[in-house]
Write a protein that holds these residues in place. Sequence first.
Motif, PDB file in Angstrom:
ATOM      1  N   THR A   1      78.279  42.334  -9.321  1.00 53.39           N
ATOM      2  CA  THR A   1      79.493  41.900  -9.764  1.00 53.39           C
ATOM      3  C   THR A   1      80.176  40.782  -8.774  1.00 53.39           C
ATOM      4  N   VAL A   2      80.690  40.026  -9.218  1.00 51.36           N
ATOM      5  CA  VAL A   2      81.547  38.969  -8.526  1.00 51.36           C
ATOM      6  C   VAL A   2      83.096  38.951  -8.588  1.00 51.36           C
ATOM      7  N   HIS A   3      83.594  39.337  -7.404  1.00 53.34           N
ATOM      8  CA  HIS A   3      85.311  39.710  -7.287  1.00 53.34           C
ATOM      9  C   HIS A   3      85.889  38.425  -6.783  1.00 53.34           C
ATOM     10  N   ALA A   4      86.977  37.997  -7.659  1.00 52.10           N
ATOM     11  CA  ALA A   4      87.836  36.953  -7.289  1.00 52.10           C
ATOM     12  C   ALA A   4      89.159  37.430  -6.540  1.00 52.10           C
ATOM     13  N   GLY A   5      89.442  36.745  -5.553  1.00 53.14           N
ATOM     14  CA  GLY A   5      90.884  37.120  -5.175  1.00 53.14           C
ATOM     15  C   GLY A   5      91.022  37.584  -3.859  1.00 53.14           C
ATOM     16  N   PRO A   6      91.817  38.140  -3.058  1.00 50.37           N
ATOM     17  CA  PRO A   6      93.061  38.394  -3.728  1.00 50.37           C
ATOM     18  C   PRO A   6      93.973  37.210  -3.503  1.00 50.37           C
ATOM     19  N   ASN A   7      95.007  37.390  -4.402  1.00 50.30           N
ATOM     20  CA  ASN A   7      96.320  36.684  -4.224  1.00 50.30           C
ATOM     21  C   ASN A   7      97.149  37.600  -3.209  1.00 50.30           C
ATOM     22  N   ALA A   8      98.564  37.158  -2.991  1.00 50.89           N
ATOM     23  CA  ALA A   8      99.529  38.104  -2.098  1.00 50.89           C
ATOM     24  C   ALA A   8     100.854  38.008  -2.667  1.00 50.89           C
TER      25      ALA A   8
ATOM     26  N   ARG B   1      78.302  35.349 -14.088  1.00 44.94           N
ATOM     27  CA  ARG B   1      78.228  35.763 -12.279  1.00 44.94           C
ATOM     28  C   ARG B   1      77.320  35.062 -11.800  1.00 44.94           C
ATOM     29  N   ASP B   2      76.391  34.185 -12.311  1.00 45.23           N
ATOM     30  CA  ASP B   2      75.193  33.378 -11.905  1.00 45.23           C
ATOM     31  C   ASP B   2      76.176  31.961 -11.010  1.00 45.23           C
ATOM     32  N   LEU B   3      77.332  31.895 -11.337  1.00 44.13           N
ATOM     33  CA  LEU B   3      78.058  30.867 -10.727  1.00 44.13           C
ATOM     34  C   LEU B   3      78.263  31.135  -9.236  1.00 44.13           C
ATOM     35  N   VAL B   4      78.214  32.213  -8.959  1.00 45.67           N
ATOM     36  CA  VAL B   4      78.407  32.903  -7.386  1.00 45.67           C
ATOM     37  C   VAL B   4      77.186  33.511  -6.934  1.00 45.67           C
ATOM     38  N   ARG B   5      76.477  32.939  -5.773  1.00 50.46           N
ATOM     39  CA  ARG B   5      75.199  33.681  -5.127  1.00 50.46           C
ATOM     40  C   ARG B   5      75.929  34.661  -4.063  1.00 50.46           C
ATOM     41  N   GLY B   6      76.925  34.346  -3.343  1.00 52.85           N
ATOM     42  CA  GLY B   6      77.060  35.106  -2.040  1.00 52.85           C
ATOM     43  C   GLY B   6      78.773  35.059  -2.069  1.00 52.85           C
TER      44      GLY B   6
ATOM     45  N   PRO C   1      87.983  29.586   0.837  1.00 52.22           N
ATOM     46  CA  PRO C   1      88.544  28.290   1.084  1.00 52.22           C
ATOM     47  C   PRO C   1      88.924  27.984   2.653  1.00 52.22           C
ATOM     48  N   VAL C   2      88.990  26.853   2.877  1.00 57.08           N
ATOM     49  CA  VAL C   2      89.505  26.539   4.453  1.00 57.08           C
ATOM     50  C   VAL C   2      91.014  26.995   4.542  1.00 57.08           C
ATOM     51  N   PRO C   3      91.310  28.059   5.412  1.00 47.59           N
ATOM     52  CA  PRO C   3      92.678  28.811   5.311  1.00 47.59           C
ATOM     53  C   PRO C   3      93.685  27.548   5.996  1.00 47.59           C
ATOM     54  N   ASP C   4      94.921  27.708   5.385  1.00 46.26           N
ATOM     55  CA  ASP C   4      95.965  26.877   5.952  1.00 46.26           C
ATOM     56  C   ASP C   4      96.479  27.829   7.218  1.00 46.26           C
ATOM     57  N   PRO C   5      96.708  27.266   8.132  1.00 46.39           N
ATOM     58  CA  PRO C   5      97.091  27.781   9.408  1.00 46.39           C
ATOM     59  C   PRO C   5      98.733  28.344   9.075  1.00 46.39           C
ATOM     60  N   THR C   6      99.234  27.429   8.574  1.00 45.35           N
ATOM     61  CA  THR C   6     100.926  27.835   8.484  1.00 45.35           C
ATOM     62  C   THR C   6     100.970  28.957   7.286  1.00 45.35           C
ATOM     63  N   LEU C   7      99.940  29.362   6.706  1.00 46.09           N
ATOM     64  CA  LEU C   7     100.324  30.465   5.751  1.00 46.09           C
ATOM     65  C   LEU C   7      99.658  31.691   6.327  1.00 46.09           C
ATOM     66  N   PRO C   8     100.237  32.845   5.861  1.00 48.52           N
ATOM     67  CA  PRO C   8      99.881  34.022   6.405  1.00 48.52           C
ATOM     68  C   PRO C   8      98.504  34.669   5.881  1.00 48.52           C
ATOM     69  N   PHE C   9      98.104  34.367   4.879  1.00 45.62           N
ATOM     70  CA  PHE C   9      97.026  34.812   4.257  1.00 45.62           C
ATOM     71  C   PHE C   9      95.695  33.926   3.839  1.00 45.62           C
ATOM     72  N   LEU C  10      94.589  33.975   3.663  1.00 43.34           N
ATOM     73  CA  LEU C  10      93.412  33.268   3.541  1.00 43.34           C
ATOM     74  C   LEU C  10      93.248  32.658   2.158  1.00 43.34           C
ATOM     75  N   GLY C  11      93.877  33.076   1.212  1.00 39.33           N
ATOM     76  CA  GLY C  11      93.733  32.366  -0.011  1.00 39.33           C
ATOM     77  C   GLY C  11      92.508  33.027  -0.789  1.00 39.33           C
ATOM     78  N   VAL C  12      92.422  32.997  -2.057  1.00 39.28           N
ATOM     79  CA  VAL C  12      91.472  33.451  -3.053  1.00 39.28           C
ATOM     80  C   VAL C  12      90.475  33.093  -3.025  1.00 39.28           C
ATOM     81  N   HIS C  13      89.269  33.899  -2.957  1.00 39.94           N
ATOM     82  CA  HIS C  13      87.996  33.588  -2.765  1.00 39.94           C
ATOM     83  C   HIS C  13      87.094  34.366  -3.636  1.00 39.94           C
ATOM     84  N   LEU C  14      85.725  34.077  -3.354  1.00 38.85           N
ATOM     85  CA  LEU C  14      84.773  34.806  -4.501  1.00 38.85           C
ATOM     86  C   LEU C  14      83.787  35.592  -3.458  1.00 38.85           C
ATOM     87  N   THR C  15      83.591  36.765  -4.210  1.00 40.65           N
ATOM     88  CA  THR C  15      82.646  37.480  -3.307  1.00 40.65           C
ATOM     89  C   THR C  15      81.636  38.272  -4.391  1.00 40.65           C
ATOM     90  N   ARG C  16      80.430  38.077  -4.268  1.00 42.86           N
ATOM     91  CA  ARG C  16      79.281  38.875  -4.896  1.00 42.86           C
ATOM     92  C   ARG C  16      79.266  40.243  -4.000  1.00 42.86           C
TER      93      ARG C  16
END
Length: 394
Positions: A264-271, A235-240, A244-259
């Motif tokens: 706990t640090v959540h990773a995702g979501p996919n779609a 969990r120490d790998l992520v502080r906050g 990612p920079v979103p691709d405007p041609t795609l409908p979703f933001l892409g997976v990301h990391l959230t403390r």
Amino acid sequence: MGAPVRRVVVIGGGIVGLAVAAELAARGDRVVVLEKEGHWAAHQTGHNSNVVHAGLYYKPGSLKARMSVAGNASMTAFAREHGVPVEVCGKLVVATSDDELPRLHQLAERAEANGVPAKLISADEAREHEPEVAAVAALRVESTGVIDFPAVCAALVGQLIGRGADLRLFSPALGIRTAGGRVQVATPQGVVTADALVNCAGLHSDRVARMAGLRPKATIVPFRGEYFELRPESRDLVRGLIYPVPDPTLPFLGVHLTRMLDGTVHAGPNAVLALRREGYRWRDVSPADVLDVARFPGTWRLARRFARTGAEEVLRSLSRKRFAASLARLVPAVTADDLVPAGAGVRAQAMLPDGSLVDDFLIETGPGQVHVLNAPSPAATCALEIGRHVAGLV
């Protein structure tokens, strides 16, 4: 004499339905809330990333853009007033290569247009916030936060109880009709008669609208977003929050990391396309829901447009190694061994027959009726603003 007191029935006990109901009750209406599950915030509200969004992604002037900026402030203030855990920690949107820099700068311009406090920073400055991040540059967004949205719902329920609202769990809408200028909703416990109806049924909002006699322009197509979390020792790998920079041609933001608030640090979501409107796992399949999606022409047009992306999302869903590789673009130290499954959510995404995803919140009205037909992320952030807007329409 004052205006006569109205009775309004709200279908849906997620954060949007409860916020609408609380606003109506505050304005003096007698409110009935119908929720088909046995507890509040059972679906989208209770399965999201608990992020209070800032509003930088959305088209300037759109409902999402205007309500996100206002909602960020009102949701944070509501949480603090009612003792709901919230932390305004900020986030990084990270460009991991030079070819992402133009999109990062465009995002900074959009943030400025929307009134979002954001600042372009260098790779070294990004590592001051997130030492493990891989970045050539980043956008620092100060107003993003993390919150407990189900706890917000509990506070809204408390307000509604205090104002005498009629709150009914285990009460799906089985049928809707109008008679004598009033609306009638059939439930397993009997018929609810009201002066107006508000549909905040989320994953079933289009079906409720059709049940009420409306012909909505969009159909709900469910997309499952699967999450992992980092093992405690990683969990120490992520502080906050790292996006990612979103691709405007795609409908979703892409997976990301959230403390999260609990560390706990959540990773995702996919779609990936869900095979049931409330399909949180691959084995959750509803033949009727699959048939609905298969019959809808927009599904096939979307699939043709994003065939490669869709295939990649499915492969990432089936492979922890691929999921980890997506995260390692942001934080190279993350490996498949660092990830443990952490559940999933299902996004109620409205789609048009031409295969385009409805980009903004979509609200349609009929006589004595208001239907919230597209309220995916950032709807939880915007819930109090949506509540005020919808109450005004009622």
